[in-house]
Scaffold this motif. Structure first.
Motif, mmCIF file in Angstrom:
data_model
loop_
_atom_site.group_PDB
_atom_site.id
_atom_site.type_symbol
_atom_site.label_atom_id
_atom_site.label_comp_id
_atom_site.label_asym_id
_atom_site.label_seq_id
_atom_site.Cartn_x
_atom_site.Cartn_y
_atom_site.Cartn_z
ATOM 1 N N SER A 24 3.997 17.138 -21.165
ATOM 2 C CA SER A 24 3.850 16.650 -19.794
ATOM 3 C C SER A 24 4.104 15.145 -19.742
ATOM 4 O O SER A 24 4.818 14.638 -18.875
ATOM 5 C CB SER A 24 2.430 16.961 -19.302
ATOM 6 N N ALA A 25 3.530 14.435 -20.701
ATOM 7 C CA ALA A 25 3.633 12.970 -20.699
ATOM 8 C C ALA A 25 5.066 12.511 -20.989
ATOM 9 O O ALA A 25 5.604 11.624 -20.328
ATOM 10 C CB ALA A 25 2.665 12.388 -21.725
ATOM 11 N N GLY A 27 8.747 12.550 -20.665
ATOM 12 C CA GLY A 27 9.689 13.124 -19.702
ATOM 13 C C GLY A 27 10.699 12.083 -19.271
ATOM 14 O O GLY A 27 10.995 11.130 -20.004
ATOM 15 N N LEU A 28 11.179 12.244 -18.045
ATOM 16 C CA LEU A 28 12.153 11.285 -17.517
ATOM 17 C C LEU A 28 11.570 9.882 -17.516
ATOM 18 O O LEU A 28 12.280 8.895 -17.654
ATOM 19 C CB LEU A 28 12.516 11.676 -16.082
ATOM 20 N N GLY A 29 10.233 9.807 -17.371
ATOM 21 C CA GLY A 29 9.558 8.507 -17.385
ATOM 22 C C GLY A 29 9.814 7.759 -18.681
ATOM 23 O O GLY A 29 10.019 6.548 -18.671
ATOM 24 N N ASN A 30 9.819 8.475 -19.793
ATOM 25 C CA ASN A 30 10.016 7.812 -21.092
ATOM 26 C C ASN A 30 11.476 7.512 -21.370
ATOM 27 O O ASN A 30 11.822 6.476 -21.912
ATOM 28 C CB ASN A 30 9.540 8.720 -22.238
ATOM 29 N N VAL A 107 5.435 14.508 -6.744
ATOM 30 C CA VAL A 107 6.241 13.934 -7.834
ATOM 31 C C VAL A 107 7.332 14.932 -8.216
ATOM 32 O O VAL A 107 8.504 14.591 -8.342
ATOM 33 C CB VAL A 107 5.379 13.591 -9.074
ATOM 34 N N TYR A 111 11.288 14.727 -8.739
ATOM 35 C CA TYR A 111 11.581 14.797 -10.169
ATOM 36 C C TYR A 111 12.676 15.834 -10.459
ATOM 37 O O TYR A 111 13.536 15.618 -11.303
ATOM 38 C CB TYR A 111 10.282 15.191 -10.866
ATOM 39 N N PHE A 232 2.246 6.866 -14.545
ATOM 40 C CA PHE A 232 3.301 7.866 -14.417
ATOM 41 C C PHE A 232 3.595 8.506 -15.772
ATOM 42 O O PHE A 232 3.670 9.724 -15.907
ATOM 43 C CB PHE A 232 4.558 7.196 -13.847
ATOM 44 N N LEU A 234 1.816 8.790 -18.438
ATOM 45 C CA LEU A 234 0.781 9.649 -19.021
ATOM 46 C C LEU A 234 0.408 10.806 -18.083
ATOM 47 O O LEU A 234 -0.563 11.510 -18.306
ATOM 48 C CB LEU A 234 -0.465 8.831 -19.377
ATOM 49 N N SER A 235 1.177 10.985 -17.014
ATOM 50 C CA SER A 235 0.960 12.080 -16.044
ATOM 51 C C SER A 235 -0.429 12.029 -15.422
ATOM 52 O O SER A 235 -1.045 13.071 -15.195
ATOM 53 C CB SER A 235 1.124 13.464 -16.693
ATOM 54 N N ALA A 240 -2.024 17.392 -13.513
ATOM 55 C CA ALA A 240 -1.445 18.049 -14.680
ATOM 56 C C ALA A 240 -2.402 18.012 -15.882
ATOM 57 O O ALA A 240 -2.764 19.056 -16.446
ATOM 58 C CB ALA A 240 -0.126 17.373 -15.044
ATOM 59 N N SER A 326 7.763 18.465 -18.566
ATOM 60 C CA SER A 326 6.922 17.720 -17.624
ATOM 61 C C SER A 326 6.796 18.471 -16.311
ATOM 62 O O SER A 326 5.715 18.553 -15.732
ATOM 63 C CB SER A 326 7.528 16.344 -17.318
ATOM 64 N N SER A 329 4.177 21.100 -15.978
ATOM 65 C CA SER A 329 2.780 20.640 -15.877
ATOM 66 C C SER A 329 2.427 20.220 -14.449
ATOM 67 O O SER A 329 1.278 20.239 -14.057
ATOM 68 C CB SER A 329 2.546 19.471 -16.825
ATOM 69 N N MET A 394 -1.389 7.869 -7.276
ATOM 70 C CA MET A 394 -1.830 7.877 -8.675
ATOM 71 C C MET A 394 -2.917 6.822 -8.924
ATOM 72 O O MET A 394 -3.975 7.147 -9.459
ATOM 73 C CB MET A 394 -0.657 7.666 -9.615
#
Ligand code: PFF
Length: 487
Positions: A24-25, A27-30, A107, A111, A232, A234-235, A240, A326, A329, A394
């Motif tokens: 989950s953590a 994802g596109l964020g990373n 989100v 997403y 974001f 760490l979701s 999630a 992600s 979740s 968030m």
């Protein structure tokens, strides 16, 4: 217990929660957002502040969420209600759960559009659709990809479908099974890509860019972006992690598990940087390119290198898988709530959720073509979803949860659920009572445009404020608790 009276299902394997929460953590964020905001905000100094935000705000909030989930054994709404009722407090607090569930859903609505970009670029790489494209043409390809609502919508529909199929199969058979091969696969691909980056000629520059600390290069805006991104990535406060926590066996250590997820998430973000920036630098491109970094500069850079198409395809496959682990979740909270409260089967709950999601995400997708002019206060629908969730919902949800845990609930509840030794427990308490709330409030002050917080100039004032609030807070919190329980 689930509302239906059945004992709640739990992760099957020892690694079930770890893999699912890390999935989950990560994802596109990373892989998409972290590298480009690092590029935009100046590299190493931004990375350092981001790490501090993960430790001071991300980790305590995540521990709190998992503890809520496991204690309340339900979706965010049900779990928070049960936990506050256990302390004799008002069920109104479960509004935080409603907001979290809505936030996860919102989100996901934008997403899936970005995840759709990733799938479409994977397809282009595999079919040679980008061969021979020049710098200027690359921007045109990205533009054309977005301009056609049928193809763009097709890709985001595919992501929605895959998400709902996995979630529909259930926690163990769907989510746990899929992450148990996708996550190791993702790490393997990332290692291969870093290996490719090492021989690209730009590796030294990439390491220097990511890890050399140049204090002057960081703006206050960069610091706020780092804090927002900690939520974001760490979701957090999106339902999630709380819902995944509700399937966590009683004997698992929440503190250790949270730290492992946070470390894994951070390591993947840095590894993504080490896979992307060498390719960018080796081709003399600009690391501060912005959101187009992954979809314009990177494919072009890959094209220019030997074996580039193969590694380019590998990259977009990895990105698509990260997005999928992600997105599953983000809907789990809603699906679990529908099953527990509306007597729906898992399959029907997933399809019902999927249909609503598809409608909203279609509106978000249209922001790139037919609906580009449907703006309010200068933002289109896609931008609003992003802005409302990461700037407001968030942080607000996180704030609600830490204040609830720190000041409102009986202290035994979390002492018991977290099972920490006295020193780590005190540290957690200090974080949720003072450090995390103050950090979050700074985001709001900035978002409201009330005051431009300049961290570099004001850090002594902020530190003094933190100490003052902590001293006053400790003096009044027993009385506050008494007043609340007398109601
Ligand atoms: N953490 C995910 C990422 O970094 O891409 C994004 C995310 C997943 C946000 C799940 C919220 C959520 F509930």
């Amino acid at each position: 217990m689930a509302s239906s009276g059945q004992p709640r299902i739990q992760w099957l394997g020892r690694w079930g929660f770890m893999l699912a929460a890390t999935g989950s953590a990560v994802g596109l964020g990373n892989i998409w957002k972290f590298p480009y905001i690092t590029g935009e905000y100046g590299g190493g100094a931004f990375v350092l502040v981001y790490l501090a935000c993960i430790l001071a705000v991300g980790v305590p909030v995540m521990m709190t969420e998992i503890a809520f989930g496991r204690r309340g054994r339900g979706s965010p709404i049900d779990a928070i209600r049960r936990v506050v009722n256990e302390s004799g407090r008002s069920s109104m607090w479960s509004l935080i759960g409603w907001m979290a569930m809505l936030c996860g859903f919102m989100v996901l609505s934008f997403y899936v559009v970005v995840a759709g970009w990733s799938f479409s670029y994977l397809w282009k790489m595999l079919t040679g659709g980008l061969a021979g494209t020049s710098v200027d043409e690359m921007a045109a390809v990205f533009g054309a990809n977005n301009a056609n609502p049928i193809t763009l919508g097709g890709w985001s529909t595919l992501v929605t479908l895959l998400t709902m199929i996995i979630v529909g199969k259930g926690v163990q058979e769907g989510i746990e099974k899929s992450v148990s091969w996708m996550m190791p696969g993702l790490v393997l691909m990332l290692v291969l890509l870093i290996g490719f980056g090492m021989f690209s000629g730009g590796f030294g520059d990439a390491v220097d860019f990511l890890f050399s600390f140049k204090a002057g290069s960081l703006s206050s805006e960069g610091m706020l972006a780092a804090l927002g991104h900690a939520f974001f990535t760490l979701s957090l406060a999106s339902g999630a992690i709380l819902t995944y926590g509700s399937y966590l066996p009683k004997d698992a250590s929440i503190g250790r598990t949270t730290l492992s997820v946070a470390v894994a998430d951070t390591v993947v973000a840095l590894m993504a940087g080490l896979a992307i920036f060498p390719v960018i630098f080796a081709n003399g491109m600009d690391p501060g390119e912005g959101p187009g970094l992954l979809f314009m500069s990177l494919p072009l850079a890959f094209q220019a290198m030997p074996l580039g198409t193969l590694f380019g395809a590998l990259f977009f496959l990895m990105l698509s898988m990260a997005a999928l682990t992600s997105s599953i979740s983000m809907v789990e909270a809603t699906v679990s709530w529908l099953c527990d409260n509306k007597g729906m089967s898992r399959k029907s709950a997933s399809w019902a959720t999927g249909i609503v999601l598809w409608l909203i995400s279609t509106l978000a997708m249209l922001s790139f073509n037919l609906g580009a002019d449907w703006t309010l206060a200068g933002k289109n629908f896609f931008d609003w979803l992003d802005y409302l969730t990461s700037r407001w919902m968030m942080p607000l949800g996180g704030l609600g949860m830490v204040l609830l845990a720190g000041f409102v609930l009986k202290s035994e509840t979390f002492r018991d659920e977290l099972g920490l030794a006295p020193l780590p427990y005190t540290l957690w308490l200090a974080m949720v009572r003072y450090v995390s709330p103050l950090g979050i409030l700074v985001i709001f002050v900035d978002a409201l445009g009330l005051y431009q917080v300049s961290f570099a100039a004001h850090w002594p004032v902020l530190l003094a404020l933190l100490v003052l609030v902590a001293v006053v807070g400790e003096a009044i919190s027993p009385r506050l608790r008494q007043a609340l329980s007398a109601r």
